[in-house]
Structures are given as C-alpha cells and as structure tokens.
Design a protein around this motif. Structure first.
Motif, PDB file in Angstrom:
ATOM      1  N   GLN A 162      28.501  18.392  -0.809  1.00 14.84           N
ATOM      2  CA  GLN A 162      27.183  18.304  -1.432  1.00 14.84           C
ATOM      3  C   GLN A 162      26.819  16.832  -1.580  1.00 14.84           C
ATOM      4  N   ALA A 163      25.542  16.525  -1.424  1.00  7.74           N
ATOM      5  CA  ALA A 163      25.089  15.146  -1.607  1.00  7.74           C
ATOM      6  C   ALA A 163      23.652  15.142  -2.100  1.00  7.74           C
ATOM      7  N   VAL A 164      23.361  14.221  -3.004  1.00  5.44           N
ATOM      8  CA  VAL A 164      22.013  14.063  -3.555  1.00  5.44           C
ATOM      9  C   VAL A 164      21.625  12.597  -3.455  1.00  5.44           C
ATOM     10  N   LEU A 165      20.435  12.336  -2.974  1.00  2.08           N
ATOM     11  CA  LEU A 165      19.934  10.969  -2.889  1.00  2.08           C
ATOM     12  C   LEU A 165      18.899  10.745  -3.982  1.00  2.08           C
ATOM     13  N   GLU A 166      19.097   9.702  -4.784  1.00  6.92           N
ATOM     14  CA  GLU A 166      18.098   9.300  -5.775  1.00  6.92           C
ATOM     15  C   GLU A 166      17.453   8.004  -5.304  1.00  6.92           C
ATOM     16  N   VAL A 167      16.143   7.896  -5.497  1.00 10.67           N
ATOM     17  CA  VAL A 167      15.389   6.747  -5.010  1.00 10.67           C
ATOM     18  C   VAL A 167      14.683   6.079  -6.183  1.00 10.67           C
ATOM     19  N   TYR A 168      14.798   4.759  -6.262  1.00  8.93           N
ATOM     20  CA  TYR A 168      14.112   3.971  -7.281  1.00  8.93           C
ATOM     21  C   TYR A 168      12.958   3.210  -6.633  1.00  8.93           C
ATOM     22  N   VAL A 169      11.804   3.207  -7.300  1.00  9.37           N
ATOM     23  CA  VAL A 169      10.605   2.575  -6.754  1.00  9.37           C
ATOM     24  C   VAL A 169       9.937   1.737  -7.837  1.00  9.37           C
ATOM     25  N   SER A 170       9.460   0.557  -7.464  1.00  6.87           N
ATOM     26  CA  SER A 170       8.724  -0.303  -8.382  1.00  6.87           C
ATOM     27  C   SER A 170       7.638  -1.022  -7.587  1.00  6.87           C
ATOM     28  N   PHE A 171       6.382  -0.947  -8.030  1.00  5.60           N
ATOM     29  CA  PHE A 171       5.257  -1.494  -7.257  1.00  5.60           C
ATOM     30  C   PHE A 171       4.646  -2.687  -7.978  1.00  5.60           C
ATOM     31  N   HIS A 172       4.213  -3.699  -7.186  1.00  5.30           N
ATOM     32  CA  HIS A 172       3.777  -4.970  -7.760  1.00  5.30           C
ATOM     33  C   HIS A 172       2.686  -5.604  -6.895  1.00  5.30           C
ATOM     34  N   GLU A 173       2.226  -6.776  -7.337  1.00  4.54           N
ATOM     35  CA  GLU A 173       1.261  -7.616  -6.630  1.00  4.54           C
ATOM     36  C   GLU A 173       0.025  -6.820  -6.215  1.00  4.54           C
ATOM     37  N   ASN A 174      -0.313  -6.776  -4.927  1.00  4.84           N
ATOM     38  CA  ASN A 174      -1.547  -6.117  -4.498  1.00  4.84           C
ATOM     39  C   ASN A 174      -1.527  -4.602  -4.689  1.00  4.84           C
ATOM     40  N   ASP A 175      -0.350  -4.031  -4.910  1.00  8.64           N
ATOM     41  CA  ASP A 175      -0.254  -2.591  -5.162  1.00  8.64           C
ATOM     42  C   ASP A 175       0.203  -2.287  -6.587  1.00  8.64           C
ATOM     43  N   GLU A 176       0.100  -3.267  -7.478  1.00  8.71           N
ATOM     44  CA  GLU A 176       0.488  -3.015  -8.868  1.00  8.71           C
ATOM     45  C   GLU A 176      -0.387  -1.928  -9.484  1.00  8.71           C
ATOM     46  N   PHE A 177      -1.661  -1.893  -9.078  1.00  8.33           N
ATOM     47  CA  PHE A 177      -2.593  -0.877  -9.575  1.00  8.33           C
ATOM     48  C   PHE A 177      -3.117  -0.051  -8.395  1.00  8.33           C
ATOM     49  N   TRP A 178      -2.200   0.412  -7.547  1.00  9.71           N
ATOM     50  CA  TRP A 178      -2.570   1.108  -6.314  1.00  9.71           C
ATOM     51  C   TRP A 178      -3.453   2.322  -6.558  1.00  9.71           C
ATOM     52  N   TYR A 179      -3.259   3.004  -7.697  1.00 11.31           N
ATOM     53  CA  TYR A 179      -4.029   4.209  -8.007  1.00 11.31           C
ATOM     54  C   TYR A 179      -5.511   3.913  -8.205  1.00 11.31           C
ATOM     55  N   GLY A 180      -5.852   2.632  -8.384  1.00  6.97           N
ATOM     56  CA  GLY A 180      -7.249   2.241  -8.546  1.00  6.97           C
ATOM     57  C   GLY A 180      -7.787   1.421  -7.391  1.00  6.97           C
ATOM     58  N   ASN A 181      -7.010   1.297  -6.312  1.00  7.15           N
ATOM     59  CA  ASN A 181      -7.484   0.538  -5.154  1.00  7.15           C
ATOM     60  C   ASN A 181      -8.604   1.295  -4.440  1.00  7.15           C
ATOM     61  N   PRO A 182      -9.755   0.676  -4.229  1.00 10.81           N
ATOM     62  CA  PRO A 182     -10.844   1.354  -3.510  1.00 10.81           C
ATOM     63  C   PRO A 182     -10.523   1.459  -2.024  1.00 10.81           C
ATOM     64  N   PRO A 183     -11.213   2.345  -1.311  1.00 11.04           N
ATOM     65  CA  PRO A 183     -10.982   2.465   0.136  1.00 11.04           C
ATOM     66  C   PRO A 183     -11.421   1.207   0.874  1.00 11.04           C
ATOM     67  N   SER A 184     -10.849   1.005   2.040  1.00 16.60           N
ATOM     68  CA  SER A 184     -11.157  -0.192   2.827  1.00 16.60           C
ATOM     69  C   SER A 184     -12.625  -0.246   3.221  1.00 16.60           C
ATOM     70  N   GLU A 185     -13.273   0.923   3.385  1.00 19.55           N
ATOM     71  CA  GLU A 185     -14.693   0.948   3.738  1.00 19.55           C
ATOM     72  C   GLU A 185     -15.544   0.247   2.676  1.00 19.55           C
ATOM     73  N   TYR A 186     -15.185   0.436   1.418  1.00 20.76           N
ATOM     74  CA  TYR A 186     -15.914  -0.198   0.314  1.00 20.76           C
ATOM     75  C   TYR A 186     -15.733  -1.712   0.358  1.00 20.76           C
ATOM     76  N   ILE A 187     -14.515  -2.146   0.635  1.00 26.38           N
ATOM     77  CA  ILE A 187     -14.218  -3.580   0.670  1.00 26.38           C
ATOM     78  C   ILE A 187     -14.921  -4.250   1.843  1.00 26.38           C
ATOM     79  N   ILE A 188     -14.898  -3.592   3.002  1.00 30.31           N
ATOM     80  CA  ILE A 188     -15.549  -4.163   4.185  1.00 30.31           C
ATOM     81  C   ILE A 188     -17.060  -4.227   3.992  1.00 30.31           C
ATOM     82  N   ALA A 189     -17.640  -3.163   3.423  1.00 25.11           N
ATOM     83  CA  ALA A 189     -19.093  -3.114   3.235  1.00 25.11           C
ATOM     84  C   ALA A 189     -19.591  -4.219   2.319  1.00 25.11           C
ATOM     85  N   ASN A 190     -18.746  -4.638   1.367  1.00 29.86           N
ATOM     86  CA  ASN A 190     -19.159  -5.654   0.399  1.00 29.86           C
ATOM     87  C   ASN A 190     -18.481  -7.006   0.620  1.00 29.86           C
ATOM     88  N   ASN A 191     -17.730  -7.118   1.732  1.00 33.61           N
ATOM     89  CA  ASN A 191     -17.071  -8.379   2.083  1.00 33.61           C
ATOM     90  C   ASN A 191     -16.228  -8.912   0.925  1.00 33.61           C
TER      91      ASN A 191
END
Length: 421
Positions: A119-148
C-alpha cells in the motif's frame, strides 16, 4: 521530508510573535530511524526599508509513548513503514520546495520503491505566492489584453495541481492512492494548470511494507481520466467586467495487489467541480469574487477474510471576497475589504466545519499603512466518532475579543455539507 507551510505575519515596529503546531505522528517511521538526519527549515524574508528584520525561530519535537494495533488498510491514519520525500536535494540555502514558475514548468523526480510494498499514499504540499498569491481573483487574460494592463496578474482564476506517474495523470489537487511494486525506476512529476509564478510544491510517499514477503505482485486493471472540462463566460466593458469560470475533473483507477495478507483489490476515484464568479466594477477598483469547490474522494478495497473500511472524503470549499479601493488624493488611498472562507469535510463518521470571516479597512499614504482596523472570527467544529471539539475565536487588530472552547458532540443528522457558524 515532511512540510509545513507558513506565511509570516506583518510585524509591528516592536516585532511580532506567532507559533504553529503540527501532528507529525504519520512520520514516526522516519523520526525513529537510528541514524543522523537533517531537519531543514526555510522561511523567506522581505528586505526593504520598512520590513527588514531578523527571525528568531525555535523548533520543538515532542515524543509520546503509544501502543499501536495492527490495522491493515487504515491508510494514512496509521504510520507507514517508510517516508520517501519528493523535493529538491540538500545541501541548499533556499528551501527544498520545487518552484513552479509557469503552466509549462514541470518538476520531475525519479524514484524506486521496495518490492514488498502492499500500500502507498502520496501526500502533496502546495503554497502559492507572487503573481499567483491571489490566483482566485486573477481576471482572464482577455480582460488584461483589452485594457493593456501589463502589470496585473492574469490567466483567470482556475488553478489545478497535477501529479503524473511515468507520464500518466494519476491525481489532481488532493492526495490519492496508487501502487506500483515492480522494483523498477519510476518518474513522478508535478505541474500547475494556468500557473503564473510562483507555486511551491513538495510531496511525501508513504509506503506500507509486507514484512512476511520479499516481493508483492500487482496489476493495474483500469485507469480512466475524464478530460478537464473548463468553460468561461466573459463580459468586458472597459475596466469593468463580469467573469464566470466552471471546471470539472474525474480520475478513476482499479487494481489488485497480492501480498502475504492476501489479494487486495482497490478502486479509487476523484471527482472535482469548480465554480468562480468575479465582478470588476468602478473602473477595476471594486473586486468581488465568489468561489466554490466540491471534491469527492473515495477508495474502496476488498480482500477475502478482512473487513476493510472504505475511505470516503466529501469536501466543500467556499471563498468570498469584497474589496473596494478608493483614491483619496495626495498619495493616499482607502481600501475596504470583507472576506469569508471555509470548508466542510465529511469522512466516514467524522465531520469537520471550519468557517472564517474577516473585515477591515486600511489607509495607505506613500506606500505605507498609516491607519486601519482588522477584525476576524473563526468557528471550528469537529464531530468525531469518539470525540468532539469546538472553537470560536474573535479578534480585532492585535486583541483577542473572546476565545470559546467546547467538547460537546453535535449528533443531529445532516445529509449535506453546509456553511456558517
């Protein structure tokens, strides 16, 4: 091996003290090894004219005597015979985490496991920072391109941590169970869908060994991966916009392994659904995000003569944020924010509900905080088969307003996962 993710609290001029605890019982086989080992602790430091300081860190490890009964198939709740880390190698001075810099960045490590693993179980640790520190609020690229908007992080609000074994996707976001026991070399890799910089990832593989056999046999009977399904609805008018993102994912595996205990047939499934709605208003100064993630994780094992309990985990994660930025002139701005987040998990006869709420305002002048108030409340409930725990904590700035603790069980029937105190 092993990991604990920490983020430093913003200090006062007189300094700040905080602490954390982690149950490391599942690493007992590693901690009790009769050889010299290295404990690596890494914490990044911000160096500028305001926050530069020195950390003073104390690490304590407590050992408790215990008698453990043999419990075949109990999973990560009982100790594994080995701990196999997946991270960068020593010696290093910048931490052992893999750093994922973008969506095409893949970290790979080759490994071998003993031939008598059952039997084997893999546990994964994740920590997000910098440009993805608030990834859940990142707008789509279309919005960024449209407004430069060249300095605003984008790629939308959907992220997914993927784990592949020998090039085959075997897990997404949460731990999973996969067993290979042929003694050959394998490759485990980690990546993040839509990632910007930077994601820190490492993992531990927990194998259970068959002490009565030098080699176990096994076979993967079925492995099914439903393609990731992502849909987006984007409505942009200048700096204002409304965005809705939905995603689903499903992974299923079935296989058997033969050891001295007998032949165990296991089926594991992961089902994920995701929804994020985002509003940008007041020329981008008002930001509203509502996000929900549902996850259904199941492992069913069968073996003649044994009553193996199924491992089932139903999780629900909710996140809501309201943030309003007001430019008051003369280099001064006011930000008002309200945040609610929480998760519910139902696992066998155990239930966990964790609800957190925060609100406050902050006045910034010339890039320095000159005034502000922050209020938080957290309600944590654990209803277990044999014990229960309740905690209700509220604070304002650096003051604890109240801290209630209880041990009374709530046995009322619930057939769905809900939120709120």
């Amino acid at each position: 091996s092993g990991a604990s993710r920490s983020c430093t609290a913003e200090p006062k001029a007189t300094g700040i003290v905080w602490s954390g605890k982690k149950d490391v019982t599942q690493y007992s086989s590693l901690l009790l090894m009769n050889k010299t080992q290295t404990l690596a602790v890494y914490m990044g430091n911000l160096v500028d004219q305001t926050y530069t300081g020195v950390y003073h860190v104390n690490v304590s490890l407590y050992f408790y005597p215990a008698v453990e009964k043999v419990n075949l198939g109990s999973g990560i709740g009982s100790k594994a015979d080995l701990i196999m880390p997946f991270s960068k190698d020593l010696p290093l001075n910048d931490g052992l985490w893999y750093k994922i810099e973008n969506s095409t960045d893949i970290k790979v490590k080759e490994f071998e496991i003993p031939q008598n693993v059952y039997q084997a179980v893999l546990e994964v640790y994740v920590s997000f920072h910098e440009n993805d520190e608030f990834w859940y609020g990142n707008p789509p690229s279309e919005y960024i391109i449209a407004n430069n908007l060249t300095t605003l992080p984008g790629n939308g609000p959907f992220r997914e941590v993927l784990v592949t074994l020998d090039g085959e996707l075997v897990g997404a976001i949460w731990p999973f169970t996969v067993v290979y026991t042929d003694g050959k070399s394998h490759k485990l890799s980690f990546s993040v869908t839509n990632a910007l910089n930077v994601w820190y990832i490492d993992a531990n593989l927990h194998p259970w060994l068959d002490c009565k056999s030098s080699k176990t046999k096994g076979k993967l009977l079925h492995h099914s991966i439903a393609p990731l399904s992502v849909s987006s609805v984007i409505d942009v008018e200048g700096l204002n916009g409304t965005f809705v993102t939905k995603a689903t994912r499903s992974i299923s595996s079935t296989g058997w392994i033969k050891s001295s205990y007998g032949t165990i047939t296991t089926k594991s499934t992961q089902d994920l659904s995701y929804r994020n709605s985002m509003v940008m208003a007041k020329d981008g100064n008002l930001h509203i995000v509502n996000q929900k993630i549902h996850f259904d994780d199941r492992v069913h094992s069968k073996m003649p003569g044994f009553n193996l309990k199924p491992k089932k985990s139903l999780k629900r994660f909710v996140f809501n944020i309201y943030s309003d930025y007001i430019n008051q002139g003369n280099g001064t701005s006011l930000t008002v924010a309200n945040v609610t987040l929480g998760f519910n998990e139902k696992k066998f006869k155990d239930k966990v509900r964790n609800w957190q709420k925060g609100n406050g305002f902050m006045v910034v002048k010339d890039h320095l905080v000159v005034n502000g108030v922050g209020n938080t409340q957290q309600i944590y409930k654990y209803d277990g088969f044999k014990s229960c725990y309740y905690r209700n904590v509220s604070s304002s700035n650096f003051t604890i307003l109240y801290d209630e603790i209880g041990y009374t069980c709530s046995r009322r029937a619930k057939h769905h996962l809900d939120y709120g105190p």
